[in-house]
Design a protein around this motif. Structure first.
Motif, PDB file in Angstrom:
ATOM      1  N   VAL A   1       9.520   4.645   5.719  1.00 31.10           N
ATOM      2  CA  VAL A   1       9.104   4.627   4.315  1.00 31.10           C
ATOM      3  C   VAL A   1       7.780   5.363   4.198  1.00 31.10           C
ATOM      4  O   VAL A   1       6.832   5.084   4.949  1.00 31.10           O
ATOM      5  N   GLY A   2       7.705   6.305   3.275  1.00 34.31           N
ATOM      6  CA  GLY A   2       6.494   7.090   3.085  1.00 34.31           C
ATOM      7  C   GLY A   2       5.438   6.369   2.272  1.00 34.31           C
ATOM      8  O   GLY A   2       5.614   5.242   1.816  1.00 34.31           O
ATOM      9  N   LYS A   3       4.334   7.048   2.055  1.00 34.47           N
ATOM     10  CA  LYS A   3       3.201   6.464   1.341  1.00 34.47           C
ATOM     11  C   LYS A   3       3.547   6.269  -0.132  1.00 34.47           C
ATOM     12  O   LYS A   3       4.455   6.903  -0.678  1.00 34.47           O
ATOM     13  N   ARG A   4       2.795   5.379  -0.788  1.00 33.43           N
ATOM     14  CA  ARG A   4       2.942   5.107  -2.212  1.00 33.43           C
ATOM     15  C   ARG A   4       1.558   4.927  -2.825  1.00 33.43           C
ATOM     16  O   ARG A   4       0.626   4.486  -2.155  1.00 33.43           O
ATOM     17  N   TRP A   5       1.472   5.241  -4.100  1.00 29.55           N
ATOM     18  CA  TRP A   5       0.245   4.977  -4.836  1.00 29.55           C
ATOM     19  C   TRP A   5       0.388   3.665  -5.594  1.00 29.55           C
ATOM     20  O   TRP A   5       1.465   3.343  -6.084  1.00 29.55           O
ATOM     21  N   ALA A   6      -0.700   2.916  -5.696  1.00 29.29           N
ATOM     22  CA  ALA A   6      -0.693   1.634  -6.396  1.00 29.29           C
ATOM     23  C   ALA A   6      -1.356   1.710  -7.759  1.00 29.29           C
ATOM     24  O   ALA A   6      -1.494   0.683  -8.423  1.00 29.29           O
ATOM     25  N   ASP A   7      -1.765   2.904  -8.169  1.00 33.50           N
ATOM     26  CA  ASP A   7      -2.374   3.041  -9.493  1.00 33.50           C
ATOM     27  C   ASP A   7      -2.067   4.414 -10.063  1.00 33.50           C
ATOM     28  O   ASP A   7      -1.723   5.355  -9.347  1.00 33.50           O
ATOM     29  N   PHE A   8      -2.194   4.509 -11.389  1.00 38.21           N
ATOM     30  CA  PHE A   8      -1.940   5.772 -12.063  1.00 38.21           C
ATOM     31  C   PHE A   8      -3.022   6.812 -11.761  1.00 38.21           C
ATOM     32  O   PHE A   8      -2.781   8.011 -11.862  1.00 38.21           O
ATOM     33  N   SER A   9      -4.197   6.336 -11.370  1.00 40.65           N
ATOM     34  CA  SER A   9      -5.308   7.241 -11.088  1.00 40.65           C
ATOM     35  C   SER A   9      -5.252   7.827  -9.685  1.00 40.65           C
ATOM     36  O   SER A   9      -6.064   8.690  -9.340  1.00 40.65           O
ATOM     37  N   ASN A  10      -4.322   7.356  -8.870  1.00 44.89           N
ATOM     38  CA  ASN A  10      -4.156   7.836  -7.481  1.00 44.89           C
ATOM     39  C   ASN A  10      -5.423   7.659  -6.660  1.00 44.89           C
ATOM     40  O   ASN A  10      -5.851   8.553  -5.922  1.00 44.89           O
ATOM     41  N   THR A  11      -6.017   6.472  -6.777  1.00 43.73           N
ATOM     42  CA  THR A  11      -7.190   6.155  -5.968  1.00 43.73           C
ATOM     43  C   THR A  11      -6.896   5.094  -4.911  1.00 43.73           C
ATOM     44  O   THR A  11      -7.714   4.886  -4.013  1.00 43.73           O
ATOM     45  N   TYR A  12      -5.764   4.411  -4.997  1.00 47.73           N
ATOM     46  CA  TYR A  12      -5.418   3.315  -4.085  1.00 47.73           C
ATOM     47  C   TYR A  12      -4.063   3.658  -3.460  1.00 47.73           C
ATOM     48  O   TYR A  12      -3.035   3.610  -4.120  1.00 47.73           O
ATOM     49  N   ARG A  13      -4.093   3.993  -2.171  1.00 51.89           N
ATOM     50  CA  ARG A  13      -2.877   4.390  -1.484  1.00 51.89           C
ATOM     51  C   ARG A  13      -2.380   3.273  -0.572  1.00 51.89           C
ATOM     52  O   ARG A  13      -3.159   2.652   0.149  1.00 51.89           O
ATOM     53  N   VAL A  14      -1.086   3.038  -0.612  1.00 53.81           N
ATOM     54  CA  VAL A  14      -0.425   2.108   0.299  1.00 53.81           C
ATOM     55  C   VAL A  14       0.286   2.941   1.358  1.00 53.81           C
ATOM     56  O   VAL A  14       1.130   3.787   1.036  1.00 53.81           O
ATOM     57  N   ASP A  15      -0.071   2.722   2.611  1.00 54.95           N
ATOM     58  CA  ASP A  15       0.447   3.547   3.697  1.00 54.95           C
ATOM     59  C   ASP A  15       1.936   3.328   3.918  1.00 54.95           C
ATOM     60  O   ASP A  15       2.490   2.253   3.623  1.00 54.95           O
ATOM     61  N   GLY A  16       2.585   4.346   4.470  1.00 62.01           N
ATOM     62  CA  GLY A  16       3.975   4.229   4.863  1.00 62.01           C
ATOM     63  C   GLY A  16       4.127   3.446   6.156  1.00 62.01           C
ATOM     64  O   GLY A  16       3.141   3.024   6.771  1.00 62.01           O
ATOM     65  N   TYR A  17       5.359   3.273   6.588  1.00 62.84           N
ATOM     66  CA  TYR A  17       5.608   2.499   7.809  1.00 62.84           C
ATOM     67  C   TYR A  17       6.954   2.882   8.407  1.00 62.84           C
ATOM     68  O   TYR A  17       7.813   3.472   7.747  1.00 62.84           O
ATOM     69  N   THR A  18       7.125   2.522   9.675  1.00 59.13           N
ATOM     70  CA  THR A  18       8.378   2.708  10.398  1.00 59.13           C
ATOM     71  C   THR A  18       8.761   1.386  11.051  1.00 59.13           C
ATOM     72  O   THR A  18       7.920   0.762  11.723  1.00 59.13           O
ATOM     73  N   LEU A  19       9.994   0.947  10.843  1.00 58.75           N
ATOM     74  CA  LEU A  19      10.483  -0.311  11.395  1.00 58.75           C
ATOM     75  C   LEU A  19      11.729  -0.056  12.225  1.00 58.75           C
ATOM     76  O   LEU A  19      12.578   0.765  11.861  1.00 58.75           O
ATOM     77  N   TRP A  20      11.847  -0.790  13.347  1.00 59.46           N
ATOM     78  CA  TRP A  20      13.025  -0.726  14.203  1.00 59.46           C
ATOM     79  C   TRP A  20      13.729  -2.078  14.224  1.00 59.46           C
ATOM     80  O   TRP A  20      13.089  -3.120  14.129  1.00 59.46           O
ATOM     81  N   GLY A  21      15.036  -2.031  14.367  1.00 53.05           N
ATOM     82  CA  GLY A  21      15.810  -3.256  14.476  1.00 53.05           C
ATOM     83  C   GLY A  21      17.039  -3.054  15.333  1.00 53.05           C
ATOM     84  O   GLY A  21      17.285  -1.963  15.865  1.00 53.05           O
ATOM     85  N   LEU A  22      17.822  -4.115  15.477  1.00 52.67           N
ATOM     86  CA  LEU A  22      19.066  -4.069  16.242  1.00 52.67           C
ATOM     87  C   LEU A  22      20.133  -4.872  15.508  1.00 52.67           C
ATOM     88  O   LEU A  22      19.830  -5.901  14.879  1.00 52.67           O
ATOM     89  N   ARG A  23      21.374  -4.402  15.608  1.00 55.41           N
ATOM     90  CA  ARG A  23      22.526  -5.125  15.081  1.00 55.41           C
ATOM     91  C   ARG A  23      23.598  -5.216  16.145  1.00 55.41           C
ATOM     92  O   ARG A  23      23.797  -4.293  16.932  1.00 55.41           O
ATOM     93  N   ALA A  24      24.295  -6.349  16.158  1.00 56.95           N
ATOM     94  CA  ALA A  24      25.429  -6.512  17.068  1.00 56.95           C
ATOM     95  C   ALA A  24      26.412  -7.471  16.429  1.00 56.95           C
ATOM     96  O   ALA A  24      26.046  -8.293  15.573  1.00 56.95           O
ATOM     97  N   GLY A  25      27.667  -7.377  16.833  1.00 54.52           N
ATOM     98  CA  GLY A  25      28.672  -8.282  16.293  1.00 54.52           C
ATOM     99  C   GLY A  25      29.999  -8.115  16.992  1.00 54.52           C
ATOM    100  O   GLY A  25      30.193  -7.219  17.829  1.00 54.52           O
ATOM    101  N   TRP A  26      30.908  -8.984  16.640  1.00 59.26           N
ATOM    102  CA  TRP A  26      32.243  -8.954  17.206  1.00 59.26           C
ATOM    103  C   TRP A  26      33.212  -9.397  16.109  1.00 59.26           C
ATOM    104  O   TRP A  26      33.046 -10.461  15.518  1.00 59.26           O
ATOM    105  N   THR A  27      34.220  -8.574  15.863  1.00 58.13           N
ATOM    106  CA  THR A  27      35.193  -8.839  14.816  1.00 58.13           C
ATOM    107  C   THR A  27      36.552  -9.103  15.431  1.00 58.13           C
ATOM    108  O   THR A  27      37.072  -8.266  16.183  1.00 58.13           O
ATOM    109  N   GLY A  28      37.104 -10.262  15.131  1.00 57.34           N
ATOM    110  CA  GLY A  28      38.447 -10.609  15.565  1.00 57.34           C
ATOM    111  C   GLY A  28      39.413 -10.573  14.404  1.00 57.34           C
ATOM    112  O   GLY A  28      39.082 -10.129  13.295  1.00 57.34           O
ATOM    113  N   LYS A  29      40.615 -11.060  14.636  1.00 55.70           N
ATOM    114  CA  LYS A  29      41.634 -11.023  13.595  1.00 55.70           C
ATOM    115  C   LYS A  29      41.237 -11.868  12.396  1.00 55.70           C
ATOM    116  O   LYS A  29      41.357 -11.421  11.247  1.00 55.70           O
ATOM    117  N   ASP A  30      40.754 -13.072  12.629  1.00 59.52           N
ATOM    118  CA  ASP A  30      40.417 -13.984  11.532  1.00 59.52           C
ATOM    119  C   ASP A  30      38.984 -14.497  11.618  1.00 59.52           C
ATOM    120  O   ASP A  30      38.653 -15.499  10.998  1.00 59.52           O
TER     121      ASP A  30
END
Length: 689
Positions: A612-641
């Motif tokens: 996710v990239g940076k964002r501004w928190a005001d119309f005047s563009n004086t307060y910046r909220v930094d971007g971030y990078t997140l990692w995760g994992l998914r796993a599962g097993w699907t049977g008939k029912d």
């Protein structure tokens, strides 16, 4: 503001279609129709999904179809989870268990999120969003939907939506369409416990389905506990070979503590803490909701169809939100009632398809704003007695004027009223919004598209009053309007050995006038001030790319990548106060991706990625909220029912800001930040019977 009569509006919207003979989108598609891009595939099909696929393939713009079956394979508790892989939408969860901040193509960029405007929510084509366009008290439970179709921006014309961000229509599962009896269980970090039981049956011309759900959540921040119970039911009756009717019932009781917002230093010190005032004032968001709806469909013949719908919804809101004694405290205690109706007539004649539609809704909000002491006295200082109504007429012709070419053209007429009795404000907003598009079929499974459309959105009841500094008192805001041009491509291609890849890419450019923007009122936190900006630009790139590729010669192992990319360019255009500043709230870049390895036995495993990239928190563009990078994992097993899954989010435990309130010029000591989810683990199981 020029206001044509209702008769003129009706004539304008019906005129383009009176020149053409047509056929409806949900009727059986032609052989040249594109096989649509779906977020993930379901192990079975049904008539509702086929209708949505046909609608997607005949829309010359960005439309995504979400399959509810795929949501059972990961942790999904709110719309931010559900809409994870829909390009063009910025969906962020955080402060509350169910709700999420939603922005589509730059809608709702004030990010105060008091009204949640900009996207029209529907269930089975009937409104959930109030008549003035607000989603203040209500979002749809994603696990209650069999499918959802997301029409971004002006591509929501076929839903009648007069919103900048478009519409999301949630399609209810039914026993008639083969929805299975099932038990869903989920446990996870931060005290999350969720269970959902669905039972359905058919008997001759009758069918019925009931879903009971409960959720408990302690939260990853202080003072964030949630307790929710819900009941969803529907019953259908086949009145003959060509007519069917269905009744829908929803009951939701949700009690939610609110942790409040943090200053930057508080967030740096401890992002899991609550705002002191939220604990002292016991901020809450308690909503009791019931909804009753009916939809009747008449298949007149093989080439025409008529559907009619009615809905009633009642919401009771108890919402302590500001506590700053002895100066100011605010508790909102209101009852909101919305009645809605819809009608759609579709007909096929030759190479034309005709759609005529009508949406009508009326909302009343009654109650009051109170000063209060937690557990003690409540004193009403303002009476809430608000009204809104909305009439949307829309018409469209899809004309296959040559082999592999389809022209799509039509218009929407909207007439909507607002009334704030306490302030003596009352106004009406009328507009005709045309649209023209083109689809070029490159191959049976690939197409190019383009459209030129007008977008229009009136202010909600929460934004009705013009608060421009130095402006005249008790003045109504203007509606925002503009023109958008969009081009794109979508499709899928088989590569042999069962390999395939799919894509959905759209680029758009919008120029808006009078964009409605709100920001926190620094003198009364928890309330907002609204203005009309002169000129703004909303542009972006939306892309969804995925595939399935065999590994080795045996074909038992496959790699399945999926990535959703959104690039946003939202800014003021030569504004007298803000120049060419960026608009706040939405990030410049948002990438959601996963790379799953699947075995023929049903086992799957792989990483997930959020950038996710940076964002501004005001119309005047004086307060910046930094971007971030997140990692995760998914796993599962699907049977008939049965199915089981496990999901890990934010494995590096990265502190990040989910969303925030917007100011005119934010200061470092302003409490505006909402923390994102820390490292979390979830497991779930599903049993079909």
């Amino acid at each position: 503001m020029n206001r044509p009569s209702h008769a003129a509006l009706c004539a304008a919207v019906l005129a383009p279609c009176a020149l053409a003979q047509a056929q409806p989108a949900p009727l059986p598609p032609s052989p040249t129709q594109l096989a649509p891009v779906v977020i993930q595939a379901s192990p079975y099909t049904d008539t509702a999904r086929e209708a949505l696929e046909a609608e997607q393939a005949l829309t010359p713009g960005g439309v995504s179809l979400i399959d509810g079956e795929a949501l059972r394979q990961r942790s999904v508790t709110n719309l931010a989870d559900m809409l994870r892989y829909v390009p063009g939408l910025w969906a962020a969860g955080g402060a509350t268990g169910d709700s999420a901040f939603l922005s589509s193509r730059g809608s709702n960029l004030d990010a105060t999120n008091y009204d949640g405007n900009g996207i029209k929510l529907l269930q089975d084509g009937l409104p959930v969003t109030a008549a003035d366009g607000n989603n203040h008290n209500r979002q749809v439970d994603p696990l209650s939907a069999r499918h959802a179709v997301v029409a971004r921006g002006a591509n929501a014309l076929t839903h009648g939506a007069s919103t900048l961000g478009g519409a999301i229509d949630f399609v209810t599962p039914t026993a008639r369409d083969g929805a299975p009896n099932e038990l869903l269980l989920q446990l996870g970090s931060h005290g999350q416990r969720q269970g959902l039981l669905t039972l359905g049956t058919t008997s001759g011309d009758f069918d019925g389905l009931v879903t009971a759900e409960t959720r408990r959540y302690e939260g990853f921040r202080e003072h964030q506990r949630q307790q929710r119970t819900a009941l969803y039911a529907n019953g259908g009756w086949q009145l003959g070979e060509r007519v069917q009717t269905r009744v829908y019932l929803t009951q939701i009781d949700n009690d939610q503590q609110l942790p409040g917002a943090l200053t930057r230093q508080q967030w740096l010190d401890d992002p899991r803490q609550a705002e002191a005032a939220a604990v002292a004032g016991n901020y809450r968001y308690n909503v009791r909701t019931w909804r009753l709806a009916n939809k009747t469909v008449w298949d007149i013949d093989a080439d025409s169809q008529l559907s009619l719908g009615l809905s009633l919804e009642n919401q009771n809101l108890y919402h302590p939100i500001v506590y700053a004694p002895p100066f100011f405290s605010l508790l909102i205690d209101t009852e909101q009632r919305t009645a809605g109706s819809s009608a759609r007539y579709q007909r096929r004649l030759g190479t034309h398809e005709l759609l005529l539609g009508l949406n009508w809704a009326r909302t009343t909000v009654e109650g009051g704003n109170f000063s209060y002491v937690p557990g003690g006295a409540q004193t009403r200082f303002a009476v809430v007695d608000n009204r809104a109504d909305s009439l949307e007429l829309f018409a469209m012709d899809r004309w296959r004027f040559a082999p592999n070419w389809t022209a799509v053209y039509g218009a929407q007429a909207v007439s909507t009223g607002r009334e704030l009795t306490g302030d003596g404000l009352k106004g009406r907003y009328d507009s005709v919004n045309p649209r023209v598009g083109l689809i070029r079929q490159l191959a049976p499974d690939a197409q190019l598209f383009a459209n030129l459309s007008r977008v229009y959105e009136a202010p909600t009841l929460y934004e009705l009053k013009d608060e421009t500094p130095g402006g005249p008192p008790n003045t109504l805001l203007d509606a925002m309007s503009g023109t958008v041009v969009e081009v794109g491509a979508r499709g899928q291609q088989a590569l042999g050995r069962g390999d395939r890849w799919r894509w959905d890419v759209a680029m758009y450019y919008t120029r808006l006038r009078n964009e409605i923007l709100s920001r926190d009122n620094p003198s009364a936190p928890g309330t907002s001030l609204s203005i009309n900006a002169d000129n703004t630009v909303h542009a972006g790139v939306e892309a969804l790319v995925g595939g399935s590729f065999a590994i080795g010669d045996g074909g038992d192992y496959r790699i399945e990548p999926l990535a959703s990319l959104t690039l946003n360019h939202f800014r003021f255009r030569h504004d007298a106060l803000y120049g060419n500043n960026r608009l706040p709230a939405a990030p410049t870049l948002a990438l959601r991706a996963e790379l799953l390895a699947r075995h023929a036995s049903g086992f799957f495993f792989g990483p997930t990625l959020d950038i996710v990239g940076k964002r501004w928190a005001d119309f005047s563009n004086t307060y910046r909220v930094d971007g971030y990078t997140l990692w995760g994992l998914r796993a599962g097993w699907t049977g008939k029912d049965w199915e089981v899954f496990a999901e890990a989010r934010n494995l590096a435990d990265k502190n990040h800001v989910s969303y925030f309130s917007v100011r005119d010029r934010a200061g470092t000591n302003d409490a505006i930040l909402q923390s994102g989810e820390p490292r979390s683990f979830y497991v779930g199981a599903r049993l079909r019977f």
